[in-house]
Write an enzyme that holds these catalytic residues in place. Structure first.
Site, PDB file in Angstrom:
ATOM      1  N   GLY A   1      -2.153  -5.798  -9.943  1.00 21.42           N
ATOM      2  CA  GLY A   1      -1.423  -5.313  -8.759  1.00 21.42           C
ATOM      3  C   GLY A   1      -2.377  -4.668  -7.783  1.00 21.42           C
ATOM      4  N   ASN A   2      -1.847  -3.942  -6.828  1.00 18.61           N
ATOM      5  CA  ASN A   2      -2.699  -3.182  -5.896  1.00 18.61           C
ATOM      6  C   ASN A   2      -1.967  -1.930  -5.459  1.00 18.61           C
ATOM      7  OD1 ASN A   2      -1.210  -3.731  -3.330  1.00 18.61           O
ATOM      8  ND2 ASN A   2      -1.698  -5.837  -3.894  1.00 18.61           N
TER       9      ASN A   2
END
Ligand code: PMT
Length: 398
Positions: free
Chosen positions: A206-207
């Site tokens: 993810g980020n």
């Protein structure tokens, strides 16, 4: 600009309550009718007499008093807006949890009008996860945060936590009531938030995107009359405006499929999502067990939503992208503008303090196809959203 507007001004017990006298005066001067409600502890900081003199109405601080029952339900229905300023950490927690032990919270729970809240507290209290959580809950109920100021605090510390200045609060309300419907009839598609690319049933790539920037854009566009569809990756936040159509997705592929399906019916798309460029080639069906010193993950390319919409774009449609950069900002953004067939690109750099992921603020430049560039100062993401929408409206009009 607030002529005839009925405003409940809720005051809780902070040293910033002394500013409520100025705030009341400014609201009255702008033409509003002001009904002041105080929590019991607010009266330690400013007297009801001062506020009733300025507002020319009785001030209520109890649900019932010697003069009878102060009907909070009627008050909640009377108001065009409720403004809670200052809101302390305690009152914030009560509002977030519906803990109805005073007339301010009772009126809040009964109010059907837009609610604005202007917090005031010490730096560390403002940054405490409990406060962050309560602020986010109020925002998720559709209430509007009037951002805190930065500067000297009553504790002697310096930083975030000051109540916004009364002039700024009044300007905020005036902007709200003067909202132009200059996007009426336009259909706008937005992407926002991160994407999660599963590795196994418990892990993902993810980020750090919170979704704040794209959600601010969706809310601002809806307030300006647009029909807004927001494709939102996994974010804890949701839009404040009920009119925003929300499509929740997890992965880049899901975001891509929704965007490609919807784009042909849209007048414009603004792509604020931070999309994972790669995803694991295979997703393990069981949790991957810890084995050797190293673990190899094979990644494959995700579809590029922006590039695909850029290929689909028809005359009259606008496509606005974002570029999040850490170096060679302008040349990288310029490259993306051309490669993805954007009409303009919003550049934000992680090198600028207060810009990019998760902040309530952002600092942007907008690069256009004619090599023109507009630089903006650091602002709240709500204000940044207005600047981006104005750039989009200008492009519609050329
Ligand atoms: O959500 P917040 O915490 O508020 O943070 C906001 C933000 C930093 C995420 C936002 O302001 C922002 O910069 N979004 C774009 C982030 C990004 O991934 O930029 P990029 O330079 O990698 O991508 C360029 C453009 O292509 C972007 O419009 C992106 O949405 C789009 N893209 C990228 C890859 C991909 N596979 N599909 C895409 O559509």
């Amino acid at each position: 600009m607030l002529q005839g507007k009925k405003i409940i001004l809720g005051i809780s017990g902070s040293i910033a309550a002394y500013k409520s006298a100025f705030l009341t005066r400014l609201l009255i001067k702008a033409g509003a009718e002001v009904q002041v409600l105080m929590t019991p502890s607010a009266q330690d900081f400013i007297t009801p007499l001062t506020l009733s003199t300025l507002s020319k109405r009785p001030v209520y601080s109890e649900v019932s008093s010697e003069t009878g029952w102060n009907n909070h339900v009627e008050l909640g229905l009377w108001a065009d807006a409720m403004l809670i300023a200052p809101v302390t950490a305690t009152t914030l927690a009560k509002l977030a949890n519906g803990l109805c032990d005073n007339i301010l919270v009772a009126a809040y729970l009964s109010a059907r009008c837009p609610v604005f809240f202007a917090p005031a507290m010490d730096l560390d209290m403002w940054h405490h996860p409990a406060t962050r959580h309560n602020v986010e809950r109020l925002i998720s109920y559709g209430n509007q945060l009037i951002p805190v100021g930065v500067g000297e605090l009553a504790s002697g510390l310096s930083g975030e936590g000051r109540m916004a200045e009364p002039e700024d609060i009044v300007a905020y309300l005036e902007r709200f009531f003067a909202q132009k419907q200059d996007l009426a009839g336009k259909k706008i598609l937005l992407t926002a938030g991160p994407t999660y690319e599963p590795i196994d049933p418990v892990r993902f790539i993810g980020n750090r995107s919170s979704g704040k920037m794209g959600i601010a854009l969706a809310d601002a566009a809806a307030r300006r009359g647009a029909e807004v569809t927001l494709i939102l990756g996994p974010s804890k936040l949701t839009p404040q405006e009920k009119a925003v159509k929300l499509i929740k997705v997890e992965t880049a592929q899901e975001m891509h499929d929704a965007a490609v399906q919807l784009f042909p019916q849209m007048n414009a798309a603004i792509l604020a999502a931070a999309v994972a460029d790669y995803r694991p080639k295979t997703v393990a069906t069981e949790k991957i067990k810890k084995k050797g010193e190293e673990l190899q993950l094979d990644l494959i390319k995700n579809p590029d939503i922006a590039a695909d919409l850029g290929k689909m774009k028809q005359a009259g449609q606008l496509l606005i992208g974002f570029a999040l950069e850490t170096n060679d900002e302008e040349s990288n953004a310029q490259g993306k503008l051309e490669k993805k067939n954007f009409d303009c690109i919003v550049l934000n750099s992680l090198r600028d303090a207060g810009a990019g992921f998760n902040h309530d603020t952002n600092k942007i430049s907008i690069l256009f196809r004619n090599n023109k560039k507009r630089d903006f100062e650091l602002k709240s993401k709500n204000a940044v959203a207005e600047d981006i929408l104005q750039a989009m409206i200008d492009l519609f009009n050329v």
